[in-house]
Write a protein that holds these residues in place. Structure first.
Motif, PDB file in Angstrom:
ATOM      1  N   THR A  20       7.565  -1.220   9.866  1.00  0.00           N
ATOM      2  CA  THR A  20       8.213  -1.741  11.072  1.00  0.00           C
ATOM      3  C   THR A  20       7.975  -0.801  12.252  1.00  0.00           C
ATOM      4  OG1 THR A  20       9.931  -2.801   9.754  1.00  0.00           O
ATOM      5  CG2 THR A  20      10.423  -2.431  12.077  1.00  0.00           C
ATOM      6  N   LYS A  21       8.204   0.491  12.038  1.00  0.00           N
ATOM      7  CA  LYS A  21       7.988   1.471  13.105  1.00  0.00           C
ATOM      8  C   LYS A  21       6.521   1.514  13.507  1.00  0.00           C
ATOM      9  CE  LYS A  21      11.722   4.697  12.012  1.00  0.00           C
ATOM     10  NZ  LYS A  21      12.032   6.054  11.521  1.00  0.00           N
ATOM     11  N   ALA A  22       5.639   1.491  12.518  1.00  0.00           N
ATOM     12  CA  ALA A  22       4.202   1.573  12.801  1.00  0.00           C
ATOM     13  C   ALA A  22       3.737   0.398  13.660  1.00  0.00           C
ATOM     14  CB  ALA A  22       3.409   1.615  11.498  1.00  0.00           C
TER      15      ALA A  22
ATOM     16  N   GLU B 246      11.931   2.345   2.311  1.00  0.00           N
ATOM     17  CA  GLU B 246      11.218   3.329   3.143  1.00  0.00           C
ATOM     18  C   GLU B 246       9.910   2.744   3.664  1.00  0.00           C
ATOM     19  OE1 GLU B 246      12.520   7.496   0.955  1.00  0.00           O
ATOM     20  OE2 GLU B 246      10.754   6.424   0.245  1.00  0.00           O
ATOM     21  N   ALA B 247       9.201   2.027   2.785  1.00  0.00           N
ATOM     22  CA  ALA B 247       7.923   1.427   3.172  1.00  0.00           C
ATOM     23  C   ALA B 247       8.119   0.375   4.258  1.00  0.00           C
ATOM     24  CB  ALA B 247       7.234   0.820   1.957  1.00  0.00           C
ATOM     25  N   GLU B 248       9.137  -0.485   4.104  1.00  0.00           N
ATOM     26  CA  GLU B 248       9.402  -1.513   5.103  1.00  0.00           C
ATOM     27  C   GLU B 248       9.759  -0.895   6.449  1.00  0.00           C
ATOM     28  OE1 GLU B 248      12.438  -3.915   3.286  1.00  0.00           O
ATOM     29  OE2 GLU B 248      10.980  -5.048   2.099  1.00  0.00           O
TER      30      GLU B 248
ATOM     31  N   LYS C 194      -0.727   4.691  10.737  1.00  0.00           N
ATOM     32  CA  LYS C 194       0.408   5.019  11.608  1.00  0.00           C
ATOM     33  C   LYS C 194       1.684   5.211  10.787  1.00  0.00           C
ATOM     34  CE  LYS C 194       0.656   5.353  15.757  1.00  0.00           C
ATOM     35  NZ  LYS C 194       0.468   6.599  16.498  1.00  0.00           N
ATOM     36  N   ALA C 195       1.892   4.373   9.785  1.00  0.00           N
ATOM     37  CA  ALA C 195       3.087   4.487   8.932  1.00  0.00           C
ATOM     38  C   ALA C 195       3.096   5.806   8.171  1.00  0.00           C
ATOM     39  CB  ALA C 195       3.152   3.303   7.966  1.00  0.00           C
TER      40      ALA C 195
ATOM     41  N   ALA D 190       0.835  -1.205   0.000  1.00  0.00           N
ATOM     42  CA  ALA D 190       0.000   0.000   0.000  1.00  0.00           C
ATOM     43  C   ALA D 190       0.867   1.251   0.000  1.00  0.00           C
ATOM     44  CB  ALA D 190      -0.935  -0.001   1.205  1.00  0.00           C
ATOM     45  N   LEU D 191       1.922   1.268   0.810  1.00  0.00           N
ATOM     46  CA  LEU D 191       2.808   2.438   0.862  1.00  0.00           C
ATOM     47  C   LEU D 191       3.575   2.606  -0.456  1.00  0.00           C
ATOM     48  CD1 LEU D 191       4.201   2.243   4.511  1.00  0.00           C
ATOM     49  CD2 LEU D 191       2.419   3.741   3.617  1.00  0.00           C
TER      50      LEU D 191
END
Length: 184
Positions: A163-165, A157-159, A180-181, A147-148
């Motif tokens: 991960t952070k989200a 960047e998406a991964e 959240k991402a 989706a990102l």
């Protein structure tokens, strides 16, 4: 490939064990966490294994859990992290703690491991952040990353954002992870 050994624990030290199976004594390099989970010498044991061969030698590494072995195999793929360094990391960090440090991008905690410099700690986070979280719940993570990417993010960047989200949101709901991402 040697996947596991089941046999009698002949000897053990904090970094090395010998397991006898079928009259053959197998020497395995182990982490401290594996050492702590082993029984007494002379008892039957079961240990996951990984054989690493290079031009200088062949070494057999042992692990109490499949999860620890999988982390070891991920670690040795990173430039600058050899099998001995990977075992040192697993001796100082439990699999859960290592995954948490990577998910939270805690460079300082990884840097505190003997033999790991700041650049190596940063490389660990960069290389493993997407892979370790992806292994947890592949379908939801992959969908969120896809989706990102469709919104213009680059894969790395998406991964990292997913991960952070997941670590911040603590949820496995796809919509919540994406929201959240995007806000990070």
């Amino acid at each position: 490939m040697i996947d596991f050994l089941r046999g009698r624990l002949i000897s053990k030290t904090p970094t090395y064990i010998v397991v006898e199976t079928g009259g053959i004594g197998w020497g395995l390099i182990i982490s401290l966490s594996t050492y702590q989970s082993l029984g007494k010498e002379g008892e039957d044991t079961f240990i996951f294994a990984s054989l690493i061969a290079n031009q200088d030698n062949i070494r057999l590494f042992g692990f109490a859990t499949g999860e620890e072995r999988e982390l070891f195999l991920e670690l040795v793929t990173i430039p600058g992290i050899g099998p001995r360094t990977a075992m040192r990391i697993l001796s100082e960090k439990s699999p859960q703690e290592l995954k948490k440090n990577i998910a939270e991008q805690d460079v300082h905690s990884l840097y505190s491991v003997k033999g790991i410099g700041k650049k190596t700690a940063e490389r660990l986070i960069l290389e493993l952040s997407g892979r370790l979280v992806m292994a947890k719940d592949t379908s939801v993570c992959q969908e969120a990353v896809s989706a990102l990417i469709s919104l213009g993010y680059k894969r790395k960047e998406a991964e990292t954002a997913v991960t952070k989200a997941i670590s911040v949101a603590g949820s496995k709901d796809l919509e919540e992870i994406i929201k959240k991402a995007l806000s990070l």
